[in-house]
Design a protein around this motif. Structure first.
Motif, short mmCIF file in Angstrom:
data_model
loop_
_atom_site.label_atom_id
_atom_site.label_comp_id
_atom_site.label_asym_id
_atom_site.label_seq_id
_atom_site.Cartn_x
_atom_site.Cartn_y
_atom_site.Cartn_z
N ILE A 1 -6.14 9.96 -16.33
CA ILE A 1 -4.71 9.71 -16.26
C ILE A 1 -4.12 10.24 -14.96
O ILE A 1 -3.19 9.66 -14.40
CB ILE A 1 -4.01 10.37 -17.47
N GLN B 1 12.43 7.40 -29.39
CA GLN B 1 11.88 6.04 -29.40
C GLN B 1 12.34 5.44 -30.72
O GLN B 1 11.88 5.79 -31.79
CB GLN B 1 10.36 6.02 -29.22
N ASN C 1 4.60 -1.13 -33.82
CA ASN C 1 4.28 -0.58 -32.51
C ASN C 1 4.38 0.94 -32.43
O ASN C 1 4.20 1.52 -31.36
CB ASN C 1 5.20 -1.19 -31.45
N ALA D 1 1.39 2.91 -30.81
CA ALA D 1 1.32 2.86 -29.35
C ALA D 1 2.33 3.79 -28.72
O ALA D 1 2.03 4.51 -27.75
CB ALA D 1 1.54 1.43 -28.87
N GLY D 2 3.54 3.83 -29.26
CA GLY D 2 4.57 4.69 -28.70
C GLY D 2 4.25 6.16 -28.86
O GLY D 2 4.42 6.95 -27.92
N THR E 1 1.53 7.25 -26.51
CA THR E 1 1.99 7.43 -25.14
C THR E 1 2.51 8.85 -24.92
O THR E 1 2.27 9.46 -23.86
CB THR E 1 3.08 6.41 -24.80
N ALA F 1 -0.52 11.15 -24.69
CA ALA F 1 -1.32 10.91 -23.49
C ALA F 1 -0.59 11.25 -22.21
O ALA F 1 -1.20 11.33 -21.15
CB ALA F 1 -1.76 9.45 -23.45
N SER F 2 0.73 11.44 -22.28
CA SER F 2 1.51 11.75 -21.09
C SER F 2 1.45 13.25 -20.83
O SER F 2 2.38 14.01 -21.17
CB SER F 2 2.96 11.29 -21.27
N ALA G 1 9.50 12.43 -22.18
CA ALA G 1 8.68 12.07 -23.34
C ALA G 1 9.55 11.70 -24.53
O ALA G 1 10.46 12.45 -24.91
CB ALA G 1 7.76 13.24 -23.70
N ARG H 1 9.57 -1.43 -22.73
CA ARG H 1 8.54 -1.02 -21.77
C ARG H 1 9.15 -0.15 -20.67
O ARG H 1 10.34 -0.26 -20.37
CB ARG H 1 7.84 -2.22 -21.15
#
Length: 497
Positions: free
Chosen positions: A102, A272, A281, A284-285, A288, A291-292, A300, A453
């Motif tokens: 990353i 979010q 979804n 996936a959110g 993220t 993973a950030s 975040a 996005r």
């Protein structure tokens, strides 16, 4: 091959100099072991850096250079940083703990790209503009035939103190240094004591690119004494800081007696928000966020809002992705979630999780040190379910791999929950119906709201409202932060008075 960038000196007034304070240790958060020492500036060296910056600015050695020539020098500086790309990547992985898979994109490549884009963007902006006066306001004098010209001119704001955070040491440094230098300012760069090594490259790049003496200083320190000098010194015109809201408040207080210009990019507690047609979804959110940089990102989106009747399904998705995320050694290409930056941060985040549970949150996943990682500052990706937005995890910035999930009855309640925060930095709305998502996004009080996005580059502004900050980084708005507006009025002499 060295596993990190080795720069043993400070950069002050166009020269590399030894630090006159004791060098300080830099820790690898993946192992909790010291792996390098950073040269440290003494208080008198901070004073020397400010004096050189003031002198260089007042003499116009950089401020008076035409914009196209400044942009050429900054392009050469960006080239020099690009030539150190591999060393920068190794250094950032070691000092931040960002996984290597990353770090290349998020930590280094985006910074290098924006180092080129920001000065180029400034070169497209007008250096002066006519003021938007009605026609009759341009006519003056007793005969009504004399023409006045009223323009606003953009000039550099002066000496800038750039104070950067630990989580992304290169990107905010680029936003501040390259924007302020492009505007014609002189800059003193003080990096975070937790991740100072990669930022030392800015002095090397400036020297090789031929930046005039005094225009840039790079002065690390282990504490905050030098930073406090920068924020209170009357010779400094602007303080640009990225970090916590608590520290931002102190900086604002220190800068107030000399009424400095402030650019403060502070804390966040971003949402979010999923409309009913987008709940699929959630995984996936949430992934993220984890993973950030293990959730150590000011933007975040750690508050997940879903329709109440979809809460169980959303929690199941979030827990599944939390348990599947590879946590481990940042040097391992398979790792997605690395460590927190320090033992103190690990204790703070786990303490917040405990406070959340005591206040009624349900711990659905994570919350503990991974069993296979006995050393380093690791925390499992963590999912908490809340039913009250007053819960500490819904109000306080965790800055770790932690999300809270909250159900809402209808969109009015969802927007009310989203706005029930001292912060307003960023957020996201997710819907298959983009127009519906836009309608909700416009109701959220935040400096940035993403619909479906992200889009973060040199051309887009970043900044908050409420206690998330003052001013903007990046984009035209971010460049103008380092400029003052001078109003010029021109007319014939015989019309004066």
């Amino acid at each position: 091959m060295a596993d990190h960038l080795e720069v043993a000196q400070l950069y002050v007034d166009g020269k590399f100099v030894d630090g006159r304070a004791p060098a300080f240790a830099v820790e690898d958060p993946a192992t909790a072991e010291e792996f390098a020492h950073c040269p440290a500036a003494s208080p008198d060296q901070f004073d020397e850096a400010v004096a050189a910056a003031r002198r260089s600015f007042d003499a116009g050695v950089w401020a008076s250079v035409p914009v196209p020539e400044r942009v050429k020098v900054l392009a050469a500086m960006a080239d020099e940083l690009d030539g150190m790309r591999d060393d920068l990547l190794r250094t950032v992985v070691r000092e931040t703990g960002t996984p290597v898979r990353i770090a290349g994109l998020m930590q280094v490549d985006m910074a290098l790209e924006q180092a080129r884009q920001l000065p180029a963007l400034l070169a497209t902006l007008p250096e002066w503009e006519h003021n938007e006066l009605p026609l009759e306001a341009h006519i003056a004098g007793p005969t009504g035939r004399d023409v006045l010209t009223s323009v606003r001119r953009y000039e550099p704001c002066g000496v800038v103190a750039a104070i950067t955070p630990y989580n992304f040491p290169l990107q905010p440094a680029v936003w501040k240094v390259f924007a302020a230098l492009a505007a014609g300012c002189s800059v003193i760069l003080r990096p975070s004591p937790l991740t100072p090594l990669s930022v030392l490259a800015f002095g090397v790049a400036a020297d090789r690119a031929g930046l005039p003496p005094g225009v840039l200083a790079v002065v690390p320190e282990p504490g905050a004494e030098g930073a406090e000098l920068l924020t209170s010194d009357p010779r400094v015109d602007c303080v640009s800081f990225t970090g916590s809201t608590a520290v931002g408040r102190r900086i604002a207080a220190q800068a107030a007696p000399t009424v400095k210009r402030l650019v403060l990019e502070l804390g966040g507690k971003s949402v979010q928000l999923y409309l009913p047609d987008a709940v699929r979804n959630v995984a996936a959110g949430v992934g993220t966020v984890f993973a950030s940089h293990a959730g150590q990102a000011c933007s975040a989106q750690s508050r997940v809002l879903v329709p109440a009747d979809a809460l169980d399904a959303a929690v199941e998705q979030a827990c599944a992705v939390a348990r599947a995320m590879p946590v481990g050694d940042p040097q391992d290409p398979a790792t997605v979630v690395g460590p927190l930056i320090s033992a103190a941060q690990h204790d703070r985040v786990t303490g917040l999780v405990d406070d959340a549970v005591r206040a009624g949150a349900r711990l659905a996943a994570g919350g503990r040190r991974p069993a296979h990682l006995p050393r380093g500052h690791y925390l499992e990706p963590t999912v908490l379910v809340v039913d009250d937005n007053a819960n500490p995890i819904a109000q306080q910035e965790a800055f770790g791999p932690v999300v809270s999930i909250h159900g809402y009855r209808d969109l009015d309640e969802a927007v009310a929950i989203a706005n029930d925060s001292q912060y307003g930095l960023s957020g996201g709305v997710y819907s298959a119906d983009v127009r519906a998502g836009l309608d909700v996004a416009r109701r959220i009080r935040s400096g940035t709201v993403l619909v479906n996005r992200p889009s973060a580059n040199a051309y887009t502004p970043m900044g908050g409202i409420k206690q998330s900050g003052i001013g903007r980084e990046r984009g035209v708005a971010g460049l103008r932060e380092y400029q003052e507006i001078q109003h010029l009025v021109l007319g014939p002499l015989d019309s004066a008075g």
